[in-house]
Design an enzyme around this catalytic site. Structure first.
Site, PDB file in Angstrom:
ATOM      1  N   ILE A 298       3.815   8.266  -4.656  1.00  0.00           N
ATOM      2  CA  ILE A 298       2.882   9.375  -4.868  1.00  0.00           C
ATOM      3  C   ILE A 298       3.650  10.639  -5.239  1.00  0.00           C
ATOM      4  CG2 ILE A 298       1.071  10.788  -3.786  1.00  0.00           C
ATOM      5  CD1 ILE A 298       0.683   8.483  -1.795  1.00  0.00           C
TER       6      ILE A 298
ATOM      7  N   VAL B 168       5.340   4.036   1.275  1.00  0.00           N
ATOM      8  CA  VAL B 168       4.660   5.082   0.495  1.00  0.00           C
ATOM      9  C   VAL B 168       5.616   6.218   0.150  1.00  0.00           C
ATOM     10  CG1 VAL B 168       2.285   4.643   1.233  1.00  0.00           C
ATOM     11  CG2 VAL B 168       3.760   6.004   2.691  1.00  0.00           C
ATOM     12  N   PRO B 169       6.637   5.931  -0.690  1.00  0.00           N
ATOM     13  CA  PRO B 169       7.554   7.000  -1.077  1.00  0.00           C
ATOM     14  C   PRO B 169       6.768   8.114  -1.771  1.00  0.00           C
ATOM     15  CG  PRO B 169       7.843   5.061  -2.488  1.00  0.00           C
ATOM     16  CD  PRO B 169       6.940   4.667  -1.365  1.00  0.00           C
ATOM     17  N   HIS B 170       7.057   9.362  -1.432  1.00  0.00           N
ATOM     18  CA  HIS B 170       6.307  10.452  -2.062  1.00  0.00           C
ATOM     19  C   HIS B 170       7.153  11.707  -2.157  1.00  0.00           C
ATOM     20  CE1 HIS B 170       5.436  10.626   2.285  1.00  0.00           C
ATOM     21  NE2 HIS B 170       5.484  11.931   2.133  1.00  0.00           N
ATOM     22  N   GLY B 171       6.724  12.596  -3.013  1.00  0.00           N
ATOM     23  CA  GLY B 171       7.458  13.845  -3.178  1.00  0.00           C
ATOM     24  C   GLY B 171       6.624  14.836  -3.958  1.00  0.00           C
TER      25      GLY B 171
END
Length: 150
Positions: free
Chosen positions: A105, A67-70
């Site tokens: 996300i 779930v890469p997110h920033g």
């Protein structure tokens, strides 16, 4: 809120199969997918925000899910892209296994609520190994979207 996550997952933000074979490549490809769908104004800044977050610790969870997110001003509201890499890519996951299901996300810097809820919702969905397996074996974006709507 569950509905909102499902509403955000539309065919134009689903990438199957992912072409990239590296962690950075996948992040860029998913950000690009969101940019093509008109959700990201500055793909470079958005990719950097996610890569900076990854540098603090991998977002590769167990069971092949990442779930890469920033947070980035490049989005006006919560944006999610879904990617499937059937063969799996090394995402430095917690269990050391390759990741093949990606939920990218992005959220504006001033909104943390929706992004935390989306992460929790994805984590909940992915506790179902059967659901994850079915997603990974989907043939196209339409199938992925239908799975979320069931």
């Amino acid at each position: 809120y569950t509905m909102a996550l499902i509403d955000l997952i539309r065919e134009e933000v689903v990438r199957i199969p992912l072409a990239a074979g590296t962690k950075e490549g996948i992040i860029r490809e998913l950000v690009q997918t969101l940019a093509a769908a008109g959700k990201v104004s500055d793909p470079e800044a958005a990719s950097r925000a996610v890569l900076d977050r990854e540098a603090k610790g991998s977002t590769g969870l167990e069971e092949g899910v990442a779930v890469p997110h920033g947070k980035t001003p490049a989005v006006e509201s919560l944006a999610i892209a879904v990617g499937v890499a059937p063969k799996g890519v090394d995402f430095a996951a917690l269990d050391g296994e390759p990741s093949n299901l990606f939920f990218l996300i992005l959220a504006p810097p001033d909104q943390s609520g929706p992004h935390i809820e989306a992460l929790a919702e994805i984590a909940r969905l992915c506790r179902s190994k059967a659901f994850c397996r079915t997603l990974v074996s989907s043939r196209d974006a339409k199938e992925v979207v239908e799975l979320f709507q069931d």
